[in-house]
Design an enzyme around this catalytic site. Sequence first.
Site, PDB file in Angstrom:
ATOM      1  N   LYS A   1     -11.887  -5.607  29.320  1.00 15.24           N
ATOM      2  CA  LYS A   1     -13.146  -5.379  29.595  1.00 15.24           C
ATOM      3  C   LYS A   1     -12.986  -3.953  30.071  1.00 15.24           C
ATOM      4  O   LYS A   1     -12.172  -3.672  31.209  1.00 15.24           O
ATOM      5  CB  LYS A   1     -13.828  -6.458  30.403  1.00 15.24           C
ATOM      6  CG  LYS A   1     -15.099  -6.135  31.003  1.00 15.24           C
ATOM      7  CD  LYS A   1     -16.076  -5.666  29.851  1.00 15.24           C
ATOM      8  CE  LYS A   1     -16.106  -6.732  28.799  1.00 15.24           C
ATOM      9  NZ  LYS A   1     -16.659  -6.236  27.472  1.00 15.24           N
TER      10      LYS A   1
ATOM     11  N   ASP B   1      -7.870  -8.696  25.587  1.00 15.68           N
ATOM     12  CA  ASP B   1      -8.298  -8.666  24.233  1.00 15.68           C
ATOM     13  C   ASP B   1      -7.343  -8.486  23.120  1.00 15.68           C
ATOM     14  O   ASP B   1      -7.510  -8.948  22.099  1.00 15.68           O
ATOM     15  CB  ASP B   1      -9.724  -7.821  24.042  1.00 15.68           C
ATOM     16  CG  ASP B   1     -10.430  -8.451  25.031  1.00 15.68           C
ATOM     17  OD1 ASP B   1     -10.747  -8.259  26.197  1.00 15.68           O
ATOM     18  OD2 ASP B   1     -11.598  -9.154  24.411  1.00 15.68           O
TER      19      ASP B   1
ATOM     20  N   ARG C   1     -16.965  -8.090  15.894  1.00 17.36           N
ATOM     21  CA  ARG C   1     -16.558  -7.312  17.248  1.00 17.36           C
ATOM     22  C   ARG C   1     -15.047  -6.630  16.741  1.00 17.36           C
ATOM     23  O   ARG C   1     -14.060  -7.596  16.368  1.00 17.36           O
ATOM     24  CB  ARG C   1     -16.384  -8.166  18.262  1.00 17.36           C
ATOM     25  CG  ARG C   1     -17.791  -8.792  18.617  1.00 17.36           C
ATOM     26  CD  ARG C   1     -17.860  -9.277  20.476  1.00 17.36           C
ATOM     27  NE  ARG C   1     -17.847  -8.380  20.971  1.00 17.36           N
ATOM     28  CZ  ARG C   1     -17.520  -8.803  22.451  1.00 17.36           C
ATOM     29  NH1 ARG C   1     -17.522  -9.618  22.838  1.00 17.36           N
ATOM     30  NH2 ARG C   1     -17.603  -7.327  23.289  1.00 17.36           N
TER      31      ARG C   1
HETATM   32  O1  MRU Z   1     -16.883  -8.329  25.938  1.00 18.43           O
HETATM   33  P1  MRU Z   1     -16.361  -9.590  26.457  1.00 18.43           P
HETATM   34  O2  MRU Z   1     -17.168 -10.454  27.426  1.00 18.43           O
HETATM   35  O3  MRU Z   1     -16.253 -10.751  24.973  1.00 18.43           O
HETATM   36  O4  MRU Z   1     -15.033  -9.351  27.162  1.00 18.43           O
HETATM   37  C1  MRU Z   1     -14.231 -10.136  27.601  1.00 18.43           C
HETATM   38  C2  MRU Z   1     -12.880  -9.680  28.168  1.00 18.43           C
HETATM   39  O5  MRU Z   1     -12.743  -8.732  28.293  1.00 18.43           O
HETATM   40  C3  MRU Z   1     -12.200 -10.963  28.821  1.00 18.43           C
HETATM   41  O6  MRU Z   1     -11.326 -10.418  29.957  1.00 18.43           O
HETATM   42  C4  MRU Z   1     -10.908 -11.193  27.478  1.00 18.43           C
HETATM   43  O7  MRU Z   1     -11.778 -11.500  26.190  1.00 18.43           O
HETATM   44  C5  MRU Z   1      -9.960 -12.160  28.020  1.00 18.43           C
HETATM   45  S1  MRU Z   1     -10.812 -13.833  27.744  1.00 18.43           S
HETATM   46  C6  MRU Z   1      -9.783 -14.907  28.063  1.00 18.43           C
END
Ligand code: MRU
Length: 345
Positions: free
Chosen positions: A245, A234, A87
């Site tokens: 997200k 992220d 990812r």
């Molecule tokens: O695609 P995901 O479910 O991995 O995305 C997660 C998010 O966007 C979270 O808000 C982010 O990783 C922060 S988690 C503490």
Amino acid sequence: MEAIKFTEGKLILLDQTKLPIDVSFVECNDFMCVAQAIKEMKVRGAPAIGVAAAYGLVLAAYEYKNLPQKEFLTKIREAATVLKETRPTAVNLFWALNRMLKVLEKEDILVKDIIEKLEIEAQKIHEEDLAMNKKIGELGQELIPHDAGILTHCNAGALATAGFGTALGVIRAAYQQGKVKMVYVDETRPLLQGARLTAYELLADGIPVTLISDNMAAYLMQQGKINCVIVGADRIAANGDTANKIGTYGVAVLAHYHNIPFYVAAPTSTLDLSLKTGKEIPIEERNPLEVKKIGDVWIAPKEVNVYNPAFDVTPHQLISAIITDQGIIKPDYSINLKRMVSNEL
Ligand code: MRU
């Protein structure tokens, strides 16, 4: 709630694609299984994928333990590359794996010594994340007013981390202080992390939660139900621009219009000060089927064209503060994030 457990030489992951209907686990004995689990989002959330990948490298070390030192090192580096390719957006993945790879630089001759050091490093990454989340909660709850209506997007909770959570860590700590009236949770299309995971986590902790679909947030703000927004991250660029997200940017615009503080909660492992602005953050695009189907059910014409970016970037101007384990950072982020990292705050 524990999303990741390393025990008896195996990595046990709570399968987040099945929640909340099934509570089932994936057992990984090799690093390819971990890479697959990250790609398929069985384990997800920026800090959690970093922790899982670190253990993935430990599993690779077990797999190659009988090779001579030089070949062993080559194989471990190759495994790290495979894990990094799962990812692209969350920087915690690269941060954790680069920390693991540093262990290899320490001129150990015996493979068994290198393996032991990799185990120790992965465990440290795991434990440190939990500690950082607790600190984020403790510091961040100060920003939450009494009787607060809080909006969150996606899942930045225990499931997305080593435990406690970042955005949900702040909410948990504020709840313990008796400050939380209601947490409103965006369902978070297309994969519904809000509906499936955040609602599940908050219910399990007995924290008042109301689920809304993504298009309802503006109306709730207009009605005065939301006192602040808290989300995770992220990757945070040097100027404070924050990838999170998909849909987070829209929520930040709405909060700005309604004069509602918008907070980002993240551990320092989510900072990427090598990037000047959010424009440089790579945004993952995922399978169109995630938009056209919910589970096994088609919700759109099979042949329709789909665009499915998994993240967006919220410009720093829309962020009221970034809550980290090292302190609450306010604008000017370009100056204050750098200062924090060099321990000047
Ligand atoms: O695609 P995901 O479910 O991995 O995305 C997660 C998010 O966007 C979270 O808000 C982010 O990783 C922060 S988690 C503490």
